[in-house]
Design a protein around this motif. Structure first.
Motif, PDB file in Angstrom:
ATOM      1  N   UNK A 135       8.189  -1.295  -2.071  1.00 43.22           N
ATOM      2  CA  UNK A 135       6.774  -1.171  -1.708  1.00 43.22           C
ATOM      3  C   UNK A 135       6.252   0.207  -2.087  1.00 43.22           C
ATOM      4  N   UNK A 136       7.063   1.217  -1.827  1.00 40.04           N
ATOM      5  CA  UNK A 136       6.661   2.587  -2.140  1.00 40.04           C
ATOM      6  C   UNK A 136       6.439   2.761  -3.642  1.00 40.04           C
ATOM      7  N   UNK A 170       4.350   6.193   4.707  1.00 40.39           N
ATOM      8  CA  UNK A 170       4.486   4.999   3.874  1.00 40.39           C
ATOM      9  C   UNK A 170       5.135   3.880   4.681  1.00 40.39           C
ATOM     10  N   UNK A 171       6.142   4.226   5.480  1.00 39.51           N
ATOM     11  CA  UNK A 171       6.827   3.219   6.293  1.00 39.51           C
ATOM     12  C   UNK A 171       5.878   2.573   7.286  1.00 39.51           C
ATOM     13  N   UNK A 172       4.968   3.347   7.851  1.00 38.04           N
ATOM     14  CA  UNK A 172       3.986   2.785   8.779  1.00 38.04           C
ATOM     15  C   UNK A 172       3.080   1.778   8.100  1.00 38.04           C
ATOM     16  N   UNK A 202       3.867   0.073   5.389  1.00 34.50           N
ATOM     17  CA  UNK A 202       4.711  -1.086   5.052  1.00 34.50           C
ATOM     18  C   UNK A 202       4.875  -2.001   6.261  1.00 34.50           C
ATOM     19  N   UNK A 203       5.051  -1.403   7.429  1.00 35.90           N
ATOM     20  CA  UNK A 203       5.161  -2.202   8.655  1.00 35.90           C
ATOM     21  C   UNK A 203       3.917  -3.050   8.862  1.00 35.90           C
ATOM     22  N   UNK A 204       2.757  -2.415   8.748  1.00 35.90           N
ATOM     23  CA  UNK A 204       1.497  -3.110   9.031  1.00 35.90           C
ATOM     24  C   UNK A 204       1.137  -4.136   7.956  1.00 35.90           C
ATOM     25  N   UNK A 205       1.449  -3.839   6.699  1.00 35.40           N
ATOM     26  CA  UNK A 205       0.998  -4.688   5.599  1.00 35.40           C
ATOM     27  C   UNK A 205       2.027  -5.723   5.129  1.00 35.40           C
ATOM     28  N   UNK A 206       3.314  -5.491   5.425  1.00 38.61           N
ATOM     29  CA  UNK A 206       4.352  -6.385   4.917  1.00 38.61           C
ATOM     30  C   UNK A 206       5.172  -7.009   6.041  1.00 38.61           C
TER      31      UNK A 206
END
Length: 416
Positions: free
Chosen positions: A314-315, A328-330, A332-336
Protein backbone atom coordinates in the motif's frame (compact mmCIF):
# COMPACT_ATOMS: atom_id res chain seq x y z
CA UNK A 1 -13.66 -28.09 54.59
CA UNK A 2 -15.19 -25.01 53.00
CA UNK A 3 -15.02 -24.19 49.31
CA UNK A 4 -12.05 -21.99 48.42
CA UNK A 5 -11.44 -20.16 45.14
CA UNK A 6 -7.96 -18.74 44.53
CA UNK A 7 -7.81 -16.33 41.60
CA UNK A 8 -5.73 -13.34 40.54
CA UNK A 9 -8.81 -11.81 38.86
CA UNK A 10 -11.82 -13.07 40.86
CA UNK A 11 -15.12 -13.49 39.09
CA UNK A 12 -18.13 -13.89 41.37
CA UNK A 13 -19.80 -16.00 38.67
CA UNK A 14 -17.40 -18.81 39.59
CA UNK A 15 -19.53 -19.36 42.68
CA UNK A 16 -22.49 -20.27 40.47
CA UNK A 17 -20.83 -23.34 38.96
CA UNK A 18 -21.87 -26.71 40.47
CA UNK A 19 -18.69 -27.43 42.43
CA UNK A 20 -20.45 -30.01 44.63
CA UNK A 21 -20.96 -32.24 41.57
CA UNK A 22 -18.16 -34.40 40.10
CA UNK A 23 -16.99 -32.72 36.91
CA UNK A 24 -17.95 -35.64 34.67
CA UNK A 25 -21.56 -35.30 35.91
CA UNK A 26 -21.99 -31.56 35.37
CA UNK A 27 -25.39 -30.78 33.80
CA UNK A 28 -25.49 -30.09 30.06
CA UNK A 29 -26.98 -26.62 30.51
CA UNK A 30 -23.76 -25.54 32.24
CA UNK A 31 -21.50 -26.84 29.50
CA UNK A 32 -20.33 -25.45 26.16
CA UNK A 33 -20.08 -27.88 23.27
CA UNK A 34 -16.46 -27.33 22.27
CA UNK A 35 -13.92 -29.82 20.89
CA UNK A 36 -11.83 -31.54 23.56
CA UNK A 37 -8.50 -33.22 23.16
CA UNK A 38 -7.45 -36.38 24.94
CA UNK A 39 -6.60 -35.86 28.62
CA UNK A 40 -5.78 -38.13 31.53
CA UNK A 41 -8.02 -35.92 33.66
CA UNK A 42 -11.70 -35.02 33.35
CA UNK A 43 -11.99 -31.74 31.43
CA UNK A 44 -15.16 -29.80 30.66
CA UNK A 45 -15.91 -26.45 29.00
CA UNK A 46 -18.35 -24.36 31.01
CA UNK A 47 -20.23 -21.15 30.29
CA UNK A 48 -19.15 -18.30 32.54
CA UNK A 49 -19.90 -14.56 32.45
CA UNK A 50 -20.78 -14.61 28.76
CA UNK A 51 -17.64 -16.55 27.87
CA UNK A 52 -16.27 -20.06 28.15
CA UNK A 53 -13.79 -21.56 30.60
CA UNK A 54 -12.01 -24.90 30.65
CA UNK A 55 -12.29 -26.77 33.94
CA UNK A 56 -9.88 -29.62 34.75
CA UNK A 57 -10.42 -31.88 37.76
CA UNK A 58 -7.07 -32.59 39.38
CA UNK A 59 -5.38 -33.00 42.76
CA UNK A 60 -5.11 -29.73 44.69
CA UNK A 61 -1.30 -29.66 44.80
CA UNK A 62 -1.06 -30.21 41.06
CA UNK A 63 -3.78 -27.62 40.36
CA UNK A 64 -1.96 -24.95 42.37
CA UNK A 65 1.39 -25.82 40.79
CA UNK A 66 0.01 -25.69 37.25
CA UNK A 67 -1.82 -22.43 37.97
CA UNK A 68 1.41 -20.81 39.16
CA UNK A 69 3.32 -22.15 36.17
CA UNK A 70 0.78 -20.86 33.65
CA UNK A 71 0.84 -17.44 35.32
CA UNK A 72 4.64 -17.40 35.13
CA UNK A 73 4.63 -18.36 31.44
CA UNK A 74 2.00 -15.72 30.69
CA UNK A 75 4.07 -13.03 32.43
CA UNK A 76 7.03 -14.07 30.28
CA UNK A 77 4.92 -13.58 27.15
CA UNK A 78 4.82 -17.22 26.13
CA UNK A 79 1.82 -18.63 24.23
CA UNK A 80 -0.34 -20.49 26.73
CA UNK A 81 -3.91 -20.52 27.99
CA UNK A 82 -4.85 -17.85 30.54
CA UNK A 83 -5.19 -19.25 34.09
CA UNK A 84 -8.25 -17.99 35.96
CA UNK A 85 -8.05 -19.78 39.29
CA UNK A 86 -8.02 -22.91 41.44
CA UNK A 87 -11.04 -24.27 43.29
CA UNK A 88 -10.34 -26.45 46.37
CA UNK A 89 -12.31 -27.74 49.32
CA UNK A 90 -14.97 -29.34 47.12
CA UNK A 91 -17.36 -31.88 48.61
CA UNK A 92 -20.30 -33.74 47.12
CA UNK A 93 -23.87 -33.83 48.43
CA UNK A 94 -22.88 -36.49 50.98
CA UNK A 95 -19.94 -34.49 52.26
CA UNK A 96 -17.35 -36.69 50.53
CA UNK A 97 -14.27 -34.81 49.26
CA UNK A 98 -13.86 -34.11 45.54
CA UNK A 99 -10.68 -33.26 43.65
CA UNK A 100 -9.76 -29.63 43.09
CA UNK A 101 -10.31 -27.88 39.75
CA UNK A 102 -8.03 -25.72 37.63
CA UNK A 103 -9.96 -23.10 35.67
CA UNK A 104 -8.51 -21.53 32.51
CA UNK A 105 -10.00 -19.27 29.88
CA UNK A 106 -10.95 -20.95 26.61
CA UNK A 107 -8.65 -19.85 23.79
CA UNK A 108 -10.91 -18.51 21.06
CA UNK A 109 -10.45 -19.74 17.49
CA UNK A 110 -8.28 -22.61 18.75
CA UNK A 111 -8.55 -26.30 17.90
CA UNK A 112 -7.11 -29.57 19.22
CA UNK A 113 -4.81 -31.31 16.77
CA UNK A 114 -7.38 -34.06 16.09
CA UNK A 115 -9.85 -31.51 14.77
CA UNK A 116 -7.14 -29.76 12.71
CA UNK A 117 -6.03 -32.97 11.03
CA UNK A 118 -9.55 -34.35 10.55
CA UNK A 119 -10.67 -31.12 8.83
CA UNK A 120 -7.71 -31.10 6.44
CA UNK A 121 -6.82 -34.56 5.16
CA UNK A 122 -3.53 -33.47 3.58
CA UNK A 123 0.04 -34.48 4.31
CA UNK A 124 1.20 -30.86 4.63
CA UNK A 125 -1.27 -30.27 7.46
CA UNK A 126 0.64 -32.75 9.62
CA UNK A 127 3.89 -30.98 8.74
CA UNK A 128 2.51 -27.55 9.63
CA UNK A 129 1.22 -28.86 12.97
CA UNK A 130 4.65 -30.34 13.77
CA UNK A 131 6.33 -27.07 12.76
CA UNK A 132 4.09 -25.10 15.11
CA UNK A 133 4.85 -27.44 18.02
CA UNK A 134 8.59 -27.25 17.30
CA UNK A 135 8.51 -23.44 17.38
CA UNK A 136 6.59 -23.52 20.68
CA UNK A 137 9.08 -25.97 22.19
CA UNK A 138 12.05 -23.82 21.12
CA UNK A 139 10.41 -20.74 22.64
CA UNK A 140 9.81 -22.52 25.92
CA UNK A 141 13.32 -23.94 26.06
CA UNK A 142 14.83 -20.52 25.43
CA UNK A 143 13.27 -19.23 28.67
CA UNK A 144 14.30 -22.32 30.63
CA UNK A 145 11.00 -24.20 30.66
CA UNK A 146 11.31 -27.98 30.76
CA UNK A 147 7.97 -29.41 29.67
CA UNK A 148 8.24 -33.07 30.59
CA UNK A 149 5.15 -34.10 28.60
CA UNK A 150 5.50 -32.68 25.08
CA UNK A 151 2.64 -33.87 22.90
CA UNK A 152 0.10 -32.63 20.39
CA UNK A 153 -2.63 -33.40 22.94
CA UNK A 154 -1.22 -30.78 25.32
CA UNK A 155 -1.39 -28.00 22.73
CA UNK A 156 -4.09 -25.97 21.01
CA UNK A 157 -3.61 -24.65 17.49
CA UNK A 158 -4.75 -21.37 15.95
CA UNK A 159 -4.60 -20.51 12.27
CA UNK A 160 -1.77 -18.17 11.35
CA UNK A 161 -1.88 -17.02 7.71
CA UNK A 162 -1.77 -20.49 6.20
CA UNK A 163 0.28 -21.96 9.04
CA UNK A 164 -0.54 -22.65 12.69
CA UNK A 165 0.50 -21.21 16.02
CA UNK A 166 0.71 -23.55 19.00
CA UNK A 167 -0.38 -22.70 22.55
CA UNK A 168 0.50 -24.71 25.64
CA UNK A 169 -2.56 -25.87 27.59
CA UNK A 170 -1.06 -28.42 30.01
CA UNK A 171 1.86 -27.36 32.21
CA UNK A 172 1.24 -29.97 34.89
CA UNK A 173 4.69 -31.57 34.58
CA UNK A 174 6.61 -28.42 33.65
CA UNK A 175 9.55 -26.88 35.49
CA UNK A 176 11.00 -23.39 35.05
CA UNK A 177 14.79 -23.04 35.34
CA UNK A 178 17.29 -20.27 34.68
CA UNK A 179 18.40 -22.27 31.65
CA UNK A 180 18.19 -25.83 30.37
CA UNK A 181 21.03 -28.28 29.84
CA UNK A 182 21.41 -30.10 26.54
CA UNK A 183 20.29 -33.24 28.36
CA UNK A 184 17.04 -31.63 29.52
CA UNK A 185 16.28 -30.39 26.02
CA UNK A 186 17.04 -33.77 24.48
CA UNK A 187 14.80 -35.44 27.07
CA UNK A 188 11.90 -33.24 25.99
CA UNK A 189 12.63 -34.10 22.35
CA UNK A 190 12.63 -37.82 23.11
CA UNK A 191 9.28 -37.48 24.89
CA UNK A 192 7.90 -35.44 22.00
CA UNK A 193 8.91 -37.98 19.36
CA UNK A 194 7.40 -40.93 21.25
CA UNK A 195 4.15 -39.12 22.07
CA UNK A 196 3.66 -37.70 18.58
CA UNK A 197 4.29 -41.08 16.96
CA UNK A 198 1.62 -42.60 19.19
CA UNK A 199 -0.83 -39.78 18.46
CA UNK A 200 -0.42 -40.13 14.70
CA UNK A 201 -0.74 -43.91 14.95
CA UNK A 202 -4.02 -43.31 16.75
CA UNK A 203 -5.15 -41.04 13.92
CA UNK A 204 -4.12 -43.64 11.35
CA UNK A 205 -6.12 -46.30 13.18
CA UNK A 206 -9.14 -43.98 13.15
CA UNK A 207 -8.76 -43.52 9.40
CA UNK A 208 -8.28 -39.73 9.50
CA UNK A 209 -4.59 -39.68 8.55
CA UNK A 210 -3.61 -39.51 4.87
CA UNK A 211 -2.09 -42.76 3.65
CA UNK A 212 1.15 -41.04 2.62
CA UNK A 213 1.79 -39.77 6.16
CA UNK A 214 3.97 -42.17 8.13
CA UNK A 215 3.54 -41.67 11.92
CA UNK A 216 7.17 -42.52 12.76
CA UNK A 217 8.68 -40.35 10.03
CA UNK A 218 6.34 -37.48 10.86
CA UNK A 219 7.16 -37.69 14.57
CA UNK A 220 10.89 -37.51 13.76
CA UNK A 221 10.31 -34.23 11.90
CA UNK A 222 9.93 -32.35 15.18
CA UNK A 223 13.54 -33.17 16.05
CA UNK A 224 14.82 -31.98 12.67
CA UNK A 225 12.74 -28.80 12.76
CA UNK A 226 13.59 -28.09 16.40
CA UNK A 227 17.34 -28.50 16.00
CA UNK A 228 17.43 -26.38 12.85
CA UNK A 229 15.62 -23.52 14.57
CA UNK A 230 17.57 -23.87 17.82
CA UNK A 231 20.90 -23.75 15.99
CA UNK A 232 19.87 -20.66 14.03
CA UNK A 233 18.75 -18.88 17.19
CA UNK A 234 21.63 -19.80 19.49
CA UNK A 235 24.53 -21.13 17.40
CA UNK A 236 27.98 -19.57 16.99
CA UNK A 237 29.01 -18.04 13.67
CA UNK A 238 32.58 -17.19 12.64
CA UNK A 239 33.61 -14.84 9.85
CA UNK A 240 36.57 -12.75 8.74
CA UNK A 241 37.14 -9.46 10.53
CA UNK A 242 36.44 -7.49 7.35
CA UNK A 243 32.98 -9.05 6.91
CA UNK A 244 31.13 -7.02 9.51
CA UNK A 245 28.03 -7.04 7.34
CA UNK A 246 27.58 -10.64 8.49
CA UNK A 247 26.39 -9.35 11.87
CA UNK A 248 23.49 -7.48 10.26
CA UNK A 249 22.79 -10.47 8.03
CA UNK A 250 22.47 -12.76 11.07
CA UNK A 251 20.05 -10.35 12.73
CA UNK A 252 17.96 -10.10 9.55
CA UNK A 253 17.77 -13.91 9.34
CA UNK A 254 16.52 -14.10 12.90
CA UNK A 255 13.99 -11.33 12.22
CA UNK A 256 12.76 -13.27 9.19
CA UNK A 257 12.15 -16.25 11.49
CA UNK A 258 10.06 -13.99 13.73
CA UNK A 259 12.60 -13.34 16.49
CA UNK A 260 14.19 -10.16 17.79
CA UNK A 261 17.77 -10.08 19.07
CA UNK A 262 18.12 -8.20 22.34
CA UNK A 263 21.77 -9.06 22.95
CA UNK A 264 24.70 -10.34 20.90
CA UNK A 265 28.04 -11.68 22.11
CA UNK A 266 30.80 -10.58 19.71
CA UNK A 267 34.43 -11.59 20.19
CA UNK A 268 37.59 -11.92 18.08
CA UNK A 269 40.30 -14.61 18.06
CA UNK A 270 43.80 -13.95 19.38
CA UNK A 271 45.21 -12.42 16.21
CA UNK A 272 42.04 -10.44 15.44
CA UNK A 273 41.49 -11.96 12.00
CA UNK A 274 38.21 -13.71 12.79
CA UNK A 275 35.07 -12.60 14.59
CA UNK A 276 32.62 -14.79 16.51
CA UNK A 277 28.99 -13.81 17.05
CA UNK A 278 26.38 -15.58 19.13
CA UNK A 279 22.85 -14.38 19.95
CA UNK A 280 22.52 -14.27 23.74
CA UNK A 281 18.92 -13.11 24.12
CA UNK A 282 16.28 -13.72 21.46
CA UNK A 283 12.58 -12.94 21.79
CA UNK A 284 9.78 -14.24 19.60
CA UNK A 285 7.22 -11.95 17.98
CA UNK A 286 9.27 -9.60 15.79
CA UNK A 287 6.53 -8.94 13.22
CA UNK A 288 3.60 -8.98 15.64
CA UNK A 289 5.31 -6.40 17.88
CA UNK A 290 6.04 -4.15 14.91
CA UNK A 291 2.42 -4.36 13.71
CA UNK A 292 1.10 -3.73 17.23
CA UNK A 293 3.34 -0.68 17.56
CA UNK A 294 2.18 1.03 14.36
CA UNK A 295 -1.45 -0.15 14.08
CA UNK A 296 -2.56 -1.48 17.48
CA UNK A 297 -3.55 -4.82 15.90
CA UNK A 298 -2.75 -7.85 18.07
CA UNK A 299 -2.41 -10.89 15.78
CA UNK A 300 -0.31 -14.03 15.31
CA UNK A 301 3.23 -13.76 13.94
CA UNK A 302 2.61 -14.99 10.39
CA UNK A 303 -0.60 -12.97 10.17
CA UNK A 304 1.41 -9.90 11.19
CA UNK A 305 3.98 -10.68 8.52
CA UNK A 306 1.24 -10.88 5.88
CA UNK A 307 -0.45 -7.68 7.03
CA UNK A 308 2.88 -5.84 7.07
CA UNK A 309 3.57 -7.01 3.51
CA UNK A 310 0.22 -5.60 2.42
CA UNK A 311 0.96 -2.38 4.28
CA UNK A 312 4.30 -2.12 2.45
CA UNK A 313 2.52 -2.72 -0.87
CA UNK A 314 0.00 0.00 0.00
CA UNK A 315 2.82 2.36 0.89
CA UNK A 316 4.54 1.74 -2.46
CA UNK A 317 1.29 1.99 -4.46
CA UNK A 318 0.52 5.37 -2.89
CA UNK A 319 4.14 6.55 -3.29
CA UNK A 320 4.53 7.33 0.42
CA UNK A 321 7.84 5.61 1.20
CA UNK A 322 9.23 8.84 2.68
CA UNK A 323 6.37 9.42 5.13
CA UNK A 324 6.20 8.42 8.77
CA UNK A 325 5.34 4.71 9.00
CA UNK A 326 2.71 5.16 11.70
CA UNK A 327 0.81 7.77 9.65
CA UNK A 328 0.76 5.54 6.57
CA UNK A 329 -0.30 2.60 8.74
CA UNK A 330 -3.23 4.60 10.09
CA UNK A 331 -4.44 5.35 6.56
CA UNK A 332 -4.00 1.69 5.58
CA UNK A 333 -6.12 0.66 8.55
CA UNK A 334 -8.93 3.03 7.62
CA UNK A 335 -8.84 2.48 3.85
CA UNK A 336 -7.94 -1.22 3.53
CA UNK A 337 -8.08 -3.36 6.65
CA UNK A 338 -11.15 -2.00 8.43
CA UNK A 339 -13.40 -1.89 5.32
CA UNK A 340 -12.46 -5.49 4.59
CA UNK A 341 -13.29 -6.51 8.17
CA UNK A 342 -16.62 -4.67 8.06
CA UNK A 343 -17.55 -6.49 4.87
CA UNK A 344 -17.84 -9.79 6.75
CA UNK A 345 -21.52 -10.38 7.68
CA UNK A 346 -22.06 -10.50 11.47
CA UNK A 347 -23.31 -14.07 11.23
CA UNK A 348 -19.99 -15.24 9.77
CA UNK A 349 -17.56 -13.46 12.10
CA UNK A 350 -17.19 -16.50 14.36
CA UNK A 351 -15.70 -18.55 11.54
CA UNK A 352 -12.18 -17.09 11.52
CA UNK A 353 -10.25 -14.31 13.21
CA UNK A 354 -10.35 -11.00 11.27
CA UNK A 355 -6.62 -11.15 10.48
CA UNK A 356 -7.01 -14.69 9.12
CA UNK A 357 -9.97 -13.58 6.98
CA UNK A 358 -7.81 -10.72 5.66
CA UNK A 359 -5.08 -13.19 4.72
CA UNK A 360 -7.55 -15.52 3.00
CA UNK A 361 -9.14 -12.69 1.01
CA UNK A 362 -5.71 -11.63 -0.25
CA UNK A 363 -5.05 -15.25 -1.25
CA UNK A 364 -8.45 -15.46 -2.93
CA UNK A 365 -7.77 -12.25 -4.84
CA UNK A 366 -4.52 -13.71 -6.18
CA UNK A 367 -6.26 -16.89 -7.37
CA UNK A 368 -9.05 -14.85 -8.97
CA UNK A 369 -6.51 -12.78 -10.87
CA UNK A 370 -4.73 -15.95 -12.02
CA UNK A 371 -8.04 -17.46 -13.15
CA UNK A 372 -9.24 -14.34 -14.97
CA UNK A 373 -5.87 -13.28 -16.35
CA UNK A 374 -5.95 -9.72 -14.98
CA UNK A 375 -5.84 -7.78 -11.71
CA UNK A 376 -8.98 -7.93 -9.59
CA UNK A 377 -10.31 -5.04 -7.47
CA UNK A 378 -10.23 -5.94 -3.79
CA UNK A 379 -13.99 -5.26 -3.56
CA UNK A 380 -14.66 -8.03 -6.09
CA UNK A 381 -12.42 -10.44 -4.18
CA UNK A 382 -14.26 -9.67 -0.93
CA UNK A 383 -17.66 -10.20 -2.56
CA UNK A 384 -16.74 -13.56 -4.08
CA UNK A 385 -14.94 -14.78 -0.94
CA UNK A 386 -17.86 -13.92 1.35
CA UNK A 387 -20.35 -15.48 -1.10
CA UNK A 388 -18.52 -18.67 -2.09
CA UNK A 389 -15.75 -19.48 0.40
CA UNK A 390 -16.48 -18.24 3.90
CA UNK A 391 -19.93 -19.88 4.30
CA UNK A 392 -18.34 -23.33 3.89
CA UNK A 393 -15.93 -22.87 6.80
CA UNK A 394 -16.75 -24.08 10.36
CA UNK A 395 -17.22 -21.60 13.20
CA UNK A 396 -13.79 -21.86 14.77
CA UNK A 397 -14.71 -19.50 17.58
CA UNK A 398 -16.86 -22.34 18.86
CA UNK A 399 -16.94 -25.43 16.59
CA UNK A 400 -20.21 -26.32 18.27
CA UNK A 401 -21.31 -29.91 18.51
CA UNK A 402 -17.88 -31.50 18.05
CA UNK A 403 -16.17 -33.80 20.54
CA UNK A 404 -12.56 -34.14 19.45
CA UNK A 405 -12.04 -37.29 21.48
CA UNK A 406 -14.09 -39.30 18.97
CA UNK A 407 -13.79 -38.61 15.26
CA UNK A 408 -15.11 -41.66 13.39
CA UNK A 409 -14.04 -41.14 9.76
CA UNK A 410 -17.09 -42.85 8.31
CA UNK A 411 -19.47 -40.25 9.72
CA UNK A 412 -20.27 -36.74 8.58
CA UNK A 413 -19.13 -35.41 11.98
CA UNK A 414 -15.78 -37.15 11.64
CA UNK A 415 -15.13 -35.50 8.28
CA UNK A 416 -16.33 -32.01 9.29
Amino acid sequence: MSLQISSAGPDSALLDLPWSVPLEDWPEERLAALPRGISRHVVRFAKLSGGVVAVKEIKAELARSEYRMLRALERLGEPCVHPIGVVTGRTDADGEPLDACLVTRHLQFSLPYRVVVSQHLRADTATRVIDALAVLLVRLHLIGFWWGDVSLSNVLFRRDAGSYSAYLVDAETGELHDSLSDGQREHDLDIAQVNIAGEFMDLAAAGVLPEDVDPITTAHEIITRYRSLWDELTGDEWFEAGERWRVDERIRRLNALGFDVDELEISTDLDGTSVRIQPKVVEAGHHSRRLMRITGLDVEENQARRLLNDLDAYRAATDRQGEDEAIVAGDWLRQVYEPMSRAIPPGMRAKLEPAEVFHEILEHRWYMAERLGHDVPIEDAITEYVRDVLPEKPDEAAVLGTDARYLPPDTEEGRA
